[in-house]
Write a protein that holds these residues in place. Structure first.
Motif, short mmCIF file in Angstrom:
data_model
loop_
_atom_site.label_atom_id
_atom_site.label_comp_id
_atom_site.label_asym_id
_atom_site.label_seq_id
_atom_site.Cartn_x
_atom_site.Cartn_y
_atom_site.Cartn_z
N LYS A 10 38.39 37.94 22.15
CA LYS A 10 38.77 37.74 23.53
C LYS A 10 37.63 38.00 24.49
O LYS A 10 37.63 37.51 25.61
N SER A 11 36.67 38.83 24.12
CA SER A 11 35.54 39.10 25.01
C SER A 11 34.57 37.93 24.97
O SER A 11 34.62 37.10 24.08
N GLN A 309 36.91 40.98 29.07
CA GLN A 309 38.07 40.20 28.64
C GLN A 309 38.78 39.64 29.86
O GLN A 309 39.40 40.37 30.64
N PHE A 312 42.39 40.53 31.47
CA PHE A 312 42.69 41.75 32.22
C PHE A 312 42.64 41.53 33.74
O PHE A 312 42.97 42.45 34.50
N THR A 313 42.22 40.35 34.20
CA THR A 313 42.07 40.12 35.64
C THR A 313 43.32 39.54 36.29
O THR A 313 43.29 39.20 37.47
N CYS A 314 44.40 39.42 35.55
CA CYS A 314 45.60 38.75 36.08
C CYS A 314 46.06 39.35 37.41
O CYS A 314 46.30 38.63 38.38
N HIS A 315 46.19 40.67 37.48
CA HIS A 315 46.69 41.29 38.70
C HIS A 315 45.74 41.07 39.87
O HIS A 315 46.17 40.86 41.00
N SER A 342 45.24 46.69 40.87
CA SER A 342 44.50 46.36 39.65
C SER A 342 43.81 47.58 39.04
O SER A 342 42.70 47.46 38.52
N LYS A 344 44.29 49.22 36.35
CA LYS A 344 44.01 49.15 34.91
C LYS A 344 42.76 48.33 34.63
O LYS A 344 42.06 48.59 33.65
N LEU A 345 42.48 47.35 35.48
CA LEU A 345 41.24 46.59 35.32
C LEU A 345 40.04 47.51 35.49
O LEU A 345 39.01 47.33 34.84
N HIS A 348 38.43 49.04 32.58
CA HIS A 348 37.70 48.11 31.73
C HIS A 348 36.34 47.71 32.32
O HIS A 348 35.38 47.52 31.56
#
Length: 447
Positions: A10-11, A309, A312-315, A342, A344-345, A348
């Protein structure tokens, strides 16, 4: 040997040798930028500023006379005897947001809201009740200004279920009469012939898009790999192996056929869904900043995670759609609120926001880092394992004058780290908790 398995990667980092990318053969069908139609005034929104809903009934969305906002009749308690009078000639409507903004501009001025006026005098004989509360800020609209999403994906890079397409689908219901489009283009520009084919393909698409309507917002996402050491973006295949190119060389070829759309848009946004080598390498980052000014991009977003990844940027993307594209707040003002959704982003990756100043022509660069007292003090990484003795999760901490100190609890080791707040950084309120928050760190632009 412990059990092992393989999964889809995924990365999007890696290594690829750099080559000088060849520019495509000039295409005579390329649209010149001079033929630009002017657009005066503003177009009213399609959704009520109070309830954020639309209406299919005639005369049910009342347009403000001084701004693009509209208010639906269901959100206003208009007396029955005035329901025809408000639709009369020479009647103007001042929305509740404009009334509140005007009220704030004069200290201690509070006046009842009448909404409808004729000759400067209220049409109603008493104040106009609003039947709900505002769900958005006073800077916001519920905009349906045209939006074009362009996703440029490296050949053989799987983008299934990617956040960029989800962001488009989130926005699409706000366009009941059209005015939104999404196109995904796979690119391989590793050779002159391939770059020429790419340009010819895109030119046909751009011609078709220009015939449809003016596009006031253009959002481009580039999903790609970057070389871990040089930060060079991957360009495609040569002899069945990926090769990369210098970022300015790469963007010059990739964005050239889209430039007419970028230049004609009121706002253009460029999202880099690639690993952090692009901005972590100083030479690559400097070249990127120069390219953004050259291509006249309003704002760009890039990420620092070495093994980034995109999922992880959805929000962050959803918040971008809501605050910037729907509510029409500038991305510089909206970004702290986007980050507040965001956190949680932030575990990462750090994030760079690069915005062009339309007046000075310069580039403003800000780095955003998520900070947590125990895991990322002042946005920096505390190792999970002591590098001195190998003990895991063995830190004891102390704080003095906003300086965090961590020491290994192994008496025979005593390895320690000290973390200070980055100079000039600001703590952001949106998303702040007792132990974590986002930091805005000003960055000296290289251009």
């Amino acid at each position: 040997m412990p059990p092992t398995k393989m999964t889809a990667r995924k990365s999007n980092g890696g290594t690829a040798p750099r080559v000088k990318l060849g520019f495509p053969v000039e295409d005579s069908s390329l649209v010149p930028d001079e033929v630009m139609d002017a657009c005066d005034g503003f177009q009213h929104n399609d959704f009520c500023i109070v309830c954020r809903d639309g209406s299919t009934e005639p005369n049910s969305l009342i347009c403000c006379s001084t701004c693009p906002r509209v208010t639906c009749l269901k959100c206003m308690d208009i007396p029955r005897r005035f329901q025809q009078a408000i639709l009369g000639q020479d009647v103007t409507f001042n929305c509740i947001v404009c009334h509140m903004v005007e009220q704030q501009q004069v200290e201690q001025r509070h006046e009842p809201y009448f909404g409808f006026y004729k000759g400067g005098r209220p049409v109603l004989d008493k104040f106009l009740p609003i039947l709900a509360t505002l769900e958005v800020s006073l800077r916001a609209q519920i905009s349906s200004a045209t939006a074009l999403f362009i996703h440029l994906a490296l050949v053989d890079n799987d983008t299934t279920g990617g956040p960029f397409n989800l962001a488009y689908k989130f926005l699409k219901p706000y366009f009941p009469r059209g005015g939104i489009a999404y196109h995904e283009v796979t690119f391989d520009i590793a050779t002159v012939s391939k770059a020429t084919s790419y340009q010819e393909q895109v030119n046909k698409l751009v011609h078709a898009l220009l015939k449809q309507r003016p596009w006031s917002r253009v959002v481009i996402g580039i999903t790609n790999h970057t070389d871990n050491e040089t930060g060079d973006p991957f360009a495609g295949y040569v002899n069945e192996k990926y090769i990369s190119g210098a970022v300015d060389n790469f963007l010059a070829i990739l964005l050239k056929p889209w430039q007419v759309l970028i230049n004609r848009a009121d706002e253009s946004f460029l999202w880099f869904f690639s690993c952090g080598g692009l901005v972590n390498n100083l030479d690559s980052f400097a070249a990127l900043q120069k390219s953004l000014l050259f291509h006249h991009v309003t704002a760009s977003i890039a990420f620092t995670a070495p093994r980034f990844q995109p999922g992880f940027t959805c929000h962050l993307l959803f918040a971008f759609v809501e605050h910037v594209l729907i509510e029409r707040i500038s991305i510089s003002q909206a970004f702290p609120h986007m980050l507040g959704q965001s956190y949680k982003l932030g575990r990462h990756t750090d994030i760079f926001l690069m915005t062009t100043d339309a007046l000075s022509g310069g580039l403003a660069v800000t780095k955003y880092s998520w900070t947590h007292i125990d895991h990322r003090p002042w946005g920096q990484y505390l190792p999970i394992q002591c590098p001195g003795c190998g003990w895991v999760d063995s830190w004891r901490s102390a704080t003095k004058a906003r300086v965090y100190a961590f020491e290994c609890t192994n008496d025979s080791c005593r390895k320690s780290f000290t973390f200070k707040q980055p100079e000039g950084s600001k703590i952001l309120i949106p998303g702040k908790t007792g132990s974590s928050c986002w930091l805005a760190i000003p960055w000296n632009s290289s251009v």
